[in-house]
Motif scaffolding. Structure first.
Motif, PDB file in Angstrom:
ATOM      1  N   ALA A 111       0.834  -1.199   0.000  1.00 44.08           N
ATOM      2  CA  ALA A 111       0.000   0.000   0.000  1.00 44.08           C
ATOM      3  C   ALA A 111       0.874   1.257   0.000  1.00 44.08           C
ATOM      4  CB  ALA A 111      -0.930  -0.003   1.213  1.00 44.08           C
ATOM      5  N   GLN A 112       1.913   1.260   0.816  1.00 40.44           N
ATOM      6  CA  GLN A 112       2.818   2.410   0.869  1.00 40.44           C
ATOM      7  C   GLN A 112       3.611   2.551  -0.428  1.00 40.44           C
ATOM      8  OE1 GLN A 112       4.674   0.908   4.394  1.00 40.44           O
ATOM      9  NE2 GLN A 112       3.722   2.472   5.702  1.00 40.44           N
ATOM     10  N   LEU A 113       4.020   1.434  -0.993  1.00 43.66           N
ATOM     11  CA  LEU A 113       4.749   1.457  -2.263  1.00 43.66           C
ATOM     12  C   LEU A 113       3.883   2.056  -3.361  1.00 43.66           C
ATOM     13  CD1 LEU A 113       7.077   0.705  -4.198  1.00 43.66           C
ATOM     14  CD2 LEU A 113       6.087  -1.587  -4.327  1.00 43.66           C
ATOM     15  N   LEU A 114       2.634   1.627  -3.443  1.00 43.46           N
ATOM     16  CA  LEU A 114       1.731   2.167  -4.464  1.00 43.46           C
ATOM     17  C   LEU A 114       1.486   3.661  -4.264  1.00 43.46           C
ATOM     18  CD1 LEU A 114      -0.746  -0.829  -4.611  1.00 43.46           C
ATOM     19  CD2 LEU A 114       0.780  -0.083  -6.463  1.00 43.46           C
ATOM     20  N   ALA A 115       1.330   4.073  -3.014  1.00 45.44           N
ATOM     21  CA  ALA A 115       1.138   5.498  -2.733  1.00 45.44           C
ATOM     22  C   ALA A 115       2.370   6.298  -3.146  1.00 45.44           C
ATOM     23  CB  ALA A 115       0.835   5.708  -1.251  1.00 45.44           C
ATOM     24  N   ARG A 116       3.546   5.744  -2.895  1.00 42.92           N
ATOM     25  CA  ARG A 116       4.783   6.427  -3.283  1.00 42.92           C
ATOM     26  C   ARG A 116       4.894   6.528  -4.802  1.00 42.92           C
ATOM     27  NH1 ARG A 116       9.842   4.576  -4.467  1.00 42.92           N
ATOM     28  NH2 ARG A 116       9.516   2.508  -3.570  1.00 42.92           N
ATOM     29  N   LEU A 117       4.576   5.442  -5.500  1.00 40.85           N
ATOM     30  CA  LEU A 117       4.622   5.470  -6.968  1.00 40.85           C
ATOM     31  C   LEU A 117       3.652   6.506  -7.523  1.00 40.85           C
ATOM     32  CD1 LEU A 117       4.810   1.667  -7.818  1.00 40.85           C
ATOM     33  CD2 LEU A 117       6.651   3.365  -8.005  1.00 40.85           C
ATOM     34  N   TYR A 176      -4.091   5.930  -9.400  1.00 37.25           N
ATOM     35  CA  TYR A 176      -4.161   4.493  -9.205  1.00 37.25           C
ATOM     36  C   TYR A 176      -4.772   3.826 -10.439  1.00 37.25           C
ATOM     37  CZ  TYR A 176      -2.887   5.162  -4.324  1.00 37.25           C
ATOM     38  OH  TYR A 176      -2.222   5.487  -3.172  1.00 37.25           O
ATOM     39  N   GLU A 177      -5.662   4.538 -11.104  1.00 36.15           N
ATOM     40  CA  GLU A 177      -6.250   4.011 -12.342  1.00 36.15           C
ATOM     41  C   GLU A 177      -5.170   3.783 -13.399  1.00 36.15           C
ATOM     42  OE1 GLU A 177      -9.857   4.977 -15.455  1.00 36.15           O
ATOM     43  OE2 GLU A 177      -9.428   6.384 -13.851  1.00 36.15           O
ATOM     44  N   GLU A 178      -4.233   4.701 -13.520  1.00 37.34           N
ATOM     45  CA  GLU A 178      -3.136   4.559 -14.488  1.00 37.34           C
ATOM     46  C   GLU A 178      -2.193   3.429 -14.079  1.00 37.34           C
ATOM     47  OE1 GLU A 178      -0.550   5.047 -17.730  1.00 37.34           O
ATOM     48  OE2 GLU A 178      -2.669   5.477 -17.403  1.00 37.34           O
ATOM     49  N   ILE A 179      -1.903   3.312 -12.793  1.00 36.92           N
ATOM     50  CA  ILE A 179      -1.074   2.198 -12.311  1.00 36.92           C
ATOM     51  C   ILE A 179      -1.761   0.885 -12.671  1.00 36.92           C
ATOM     52  CG2 ILE A 179      -0.201   1.012 -10.251  1.00 36.92           C
ATOM     53  CD1 ILE A 179       0.241   3.834  -9.018  1.00 36.92           C
ATOM     54  N   ALA A 180      -3.058   0.795 -12.407  1.00 36.84           N
ATOM     55  CA  ALA A 180      -3.826  -0.409 -12.719  1.00 36.84           C
ATOM     56  C   ALA A 180      -3.751  -0.726 -14.208  1.00 36.84           C
ATOM     57  CB  ALA A 180      -5.277  -0.234 -12.283  1.00 36.84           C
ATOM     58  N   ARG A 181      -3.944   0.278 -15.044  1.00 34.55           N
ATOM     59  CA  ARG A 181      -3.895   0.070 -16.492  1.00 34.55           C
ATOM     60  C   ARG A 181      -2.540  -0.463 -16.927  1.00 34.55           C
ATOM     61  NH1 ARG A 181      -1.890   1.810 -20.794  1.00 34.55           N
ATOM     62  NH2 ARG A 181      -0.784   3.566 -19.864  1.00 34.55           N
ATOM     63  N   ARG A 182      -1.470   0.124 -16.385  1.00 31.94           N
ATOM     64  CA  ARG A 182      -0.117  -0.264 -16.781  1.00 31.94           C
ATOM     65  C   ARG A 182       0.249  -1.683 -16.365  1.00 31.94           C
ATOM     66  NH1 ARG A 182       4.177   4.487 -15.778  1.00 31.94           N
ATOM     67  NH2 ARG A 182       5.518   2.811 -16.541  1.00 31.94           N
ATOM     68  N   ILE A 183      -0.354  -2.185 -15.290  1.00 34.58           N
ATOM     69  CA  ILE A 183       0.001  -3.546 -14.853  1.00 34.58           C
ATOM     70  C   ILE A 183      -1.076  -4.570 -15.191  1.00 34.58           C
ATOM     71  CG2 ILE A 183       1.537  -2.673 -13.069  1.00 34.58           C
ATOM     72  CD1 ILE A 183      -0.536  -3.511 -10.975  1.00 34.58           C
ATOM     73  N   GLY A 184      -2.145  -4.120 -15.847  1.00 27.89           N
ATOM     74  CA  GLY A 184      -3.154  -5.047 -16.342  1.00 27.89           C
ATOM     75  C   GLY A 184      -4.150  -5.553 -15.323  1.00 27.89           C
ATOM     76  N   VAL A 185      -4.521  -4.696 -14.376  1.00 23.54           N
ATOM     77  CA  VAL A 185      -5.542  -5.062 -13.391  1.00 23.54           C
ATOM     78  C   VAL A 185      -6.599  -3.972 -13.351  1.00 23.54           C
ATOM     79  CG1 VAL A 185      -3.923  -6.389 -11.964  1.00 23.54           C
ATOM     80  CG2 VAL A 185      -4.347  -3.989 -11.424  1.00 23.54           C
ATOM     81  N   SER A 186      -7.678  -4.232 -12.628  1.00 21.56           N
ATOM     82  CA  SER A 186      -8.735  -3.227 -12.505  1.00 21.56           C
ATOM     83  C   SER A 186      -8.339  -2.151 -11.487  1.00 21.56           C
ATOM     84  CB  SER A 186     -10.037  -3.888 -12.055  1.00 21.56           C
ATOM     85  OG  SER A 186      -9.905  -4.366 -10.731  1.00 21.56           O
ATOM     86  N   LEU A 193       2.559  -8.528  -9.647  1.00 21.48           N
ATOM     87  CA  LEU A 193       3.723  -7.964  -8.951  1.00 21.48           C
ATOM     88  C   LEU A 193       4.889  -7.798  -9.912  1.00 21.48           C
ATOM     89  CD1 LEU A 193       3.552  -9.966  -5.607  1.00 21.48           C
ATOM     90  CD2 LEU A 193       2.861  -7.587  -5.999  1.00 21.48           C
ATOM     91  N   GLU A 194       5.081  -8.794 -10.791  1.00 25.48           N
ATOM     92  CA  GLU A 194       6.154  -8.691 -11.775  1.00 25.48           C
ATOM     93  C   GLU A 194       5.895  -7.543 -12.743  1.00 25.48           C
ATOM     94  OE1 GLU A 194       6.360 -12.692 -13.334  1.00 25.48           O
ATOM     95  OE2 GLU A 194       7.740 -13.306 -11.731  1.00 25.48           O
ATOM     96  N   ALA A 195       4.637  -7.354 -13.132  1.00 24.03           N
ATOM     97  CA  ALA A 195       4.288  -6.239 -14.017  1.00 24.03           C
ATOM     98  C   ALA A 195       4.552  -4.903 -13.326  1.00 24.03           C
ATOM     99  CB  ALA A 195       2.824  -6.337 -14.450  1.00 24.03           C
ATOM    100  N   LEU A 196       4.230  -4.812 -12.045  1.00 27.73           N
ATOM    101  CA  LEU A 196       4.490  -3.579 -11.296  1.00 27.73           C
ATOM    102  C   LEU A 196       5.980  -3.268 -11.271  1.00 27.73           C
ATOM    103  CD1 LEU A 196       3.233  -1.315  -9.539  1.00 27.73           C
ATOM    104  CD2 LEU A 196       3.621  -2.803  -7.563  1.00 27.73           C
ATOM    105  N   ALA A 197       6.786  -4.266 -10.997  1.00 25.39           N
ATOM    106  CA  ALA A 197       8.244  -4.073 -10.975  1.00 25.39           C
ATOM    107  C   ALA A 197       8.751  -3.654 -12.348  1.00 25.39           C
ATOM    108  CB  ALA A 197       8.943  -5.359 -10.521  1.00 25.39           C
ATOM    109  N   ARG A 198       8.271  -4.318 -13.383  1.00 25.89           N
ATOM    110  CA  ARG A 198       8.721  -4.023 -14.750  1.00 25.89           C
ATOM    111  C   ARG A 198       8.290  -2.621 -15.193  1.00 25.89           C
ATOM    112  NH1 ARG A 198       6.653  -8.168 -16.617  1.00 25.89           N
ATOM    113  NH2 ARG A 198       4.651  -7.300 -17.259  1.00 25.89           N
ATOM    114  N   GLU A 199       7.038  -2.288 -14.991  1.00 23.04           N
ATOM    115  CA  GLU A 199       6.498  -1.007 -15.458  1.00 23.04           C
ATOM    116  C   GLU A 199       7.137   0.203 -14.765  1.00 23.04           C
ATOM    117  OE1 GLU A 199       4.341  -0.093 -17.944  1.00 23.04           O
ATOM    118  OE2 GLU A 199       4.569  -2.170 -18.585  1.00 23.04           O
ATOM    119  N   TYR A 200       7.476   0.031 -13.502  1.00 21.08           N
ATOM    120  CA  TYR A 200       8.034   1.156 -12.743  1.00 21.08           C
ATOM    121  C   TYR A 200       9.514   0.974 -12.451  1.00 21.08           C
ATOM    122  CZ  TYR A 200       3.380   2.955 -12.617  1.00 21.08           C
ATOM    123  OH  TYR A 200       2.158   3.465 -13.001  1.00 21.08           O
ATOM    124  N   LYS A 201      10.144   0.019 -13.153  1.00 23.06           N
ATOM    125  CA  LYS A 201      11.589  -0.212 -13.053  1.00 23.06           C
ATOM    126  C   LYS A 201      12.053  -0.344 -11.603  1.00 23.06           C
ATOM    127  CE  LYS A 201      12.462   1.944 -17.520  1.00 23.06           C
ATOM    128  NZ  LYS A 201      11.301   1.320 -18.052  1.00 23.06           N
TER     129      LYS A 201
END
Length: 122
Positions: A11-17, A25-35, A58-66
């Motif tokens: 939760a803190q990681l997502l808030a930081r991103l 959060y909608e854009e984060i969701a789109r980039r990692i392929g979730v709702s 989780l792998e998509a999150l790591a990849r998308e945000y390096k």
């Protein structure tokens, strides 16, 4: 990363991103392929009880945000899959070849179950 950052949960990681990338959060969701609701539930710590996000997400999150993959898995309270090891794969294949047909079926079932556990966190 500083020690303080190393202790953040998902939760803190997502808030930081969201803050660092000036995004939603909608854009984060789109980039990692979730709702959007999936990301919202992770932020609010309400998604699926102990299960949390699937490995692929989780792998998509790591990849998308390096981000470091292990760090993302740690933030989600999960163990990341180990690195590929060609020598280990060759040793396992050699052992597999020595099994009976019944043993091969049993090992395949076991390996599928382990992979599913790693993929889904269940």
């Amino acid at each position: 990363m500083a020690d303080q950052e190393r202790t953040e949960d998902l939760a803190q990681l997502l808030a930081r991103l969201k803050s660092e990338h000036d995004t939603s959060y909608e854009e984060i969701a789109r980039r990692i392929g979730v709702s959007r609701s999936a990301v919202s539930s992770w932020v609010n710590r309400t998604r699926g009880g102990k299960r949390g996000p699937a490995r692929d997400h989780l792998e998509a999150l790591a990849r998308e945000y390096k981000l470091d993959r292990n760090y993302v898995f740690e933030a989600a309270g999960r163990t990341s899959p180990g690195p590929y090891d060609a020598d280990a794969e060759a040793r396992i294949l050699e052992l597999y070849r020595g099994l009976t047909a019944t043993q091969k079926v049993e090992k395949e079932v076991e390996m599928r179950a382990l992979n599913e556990l790693n993929r889904t966190g269940q």
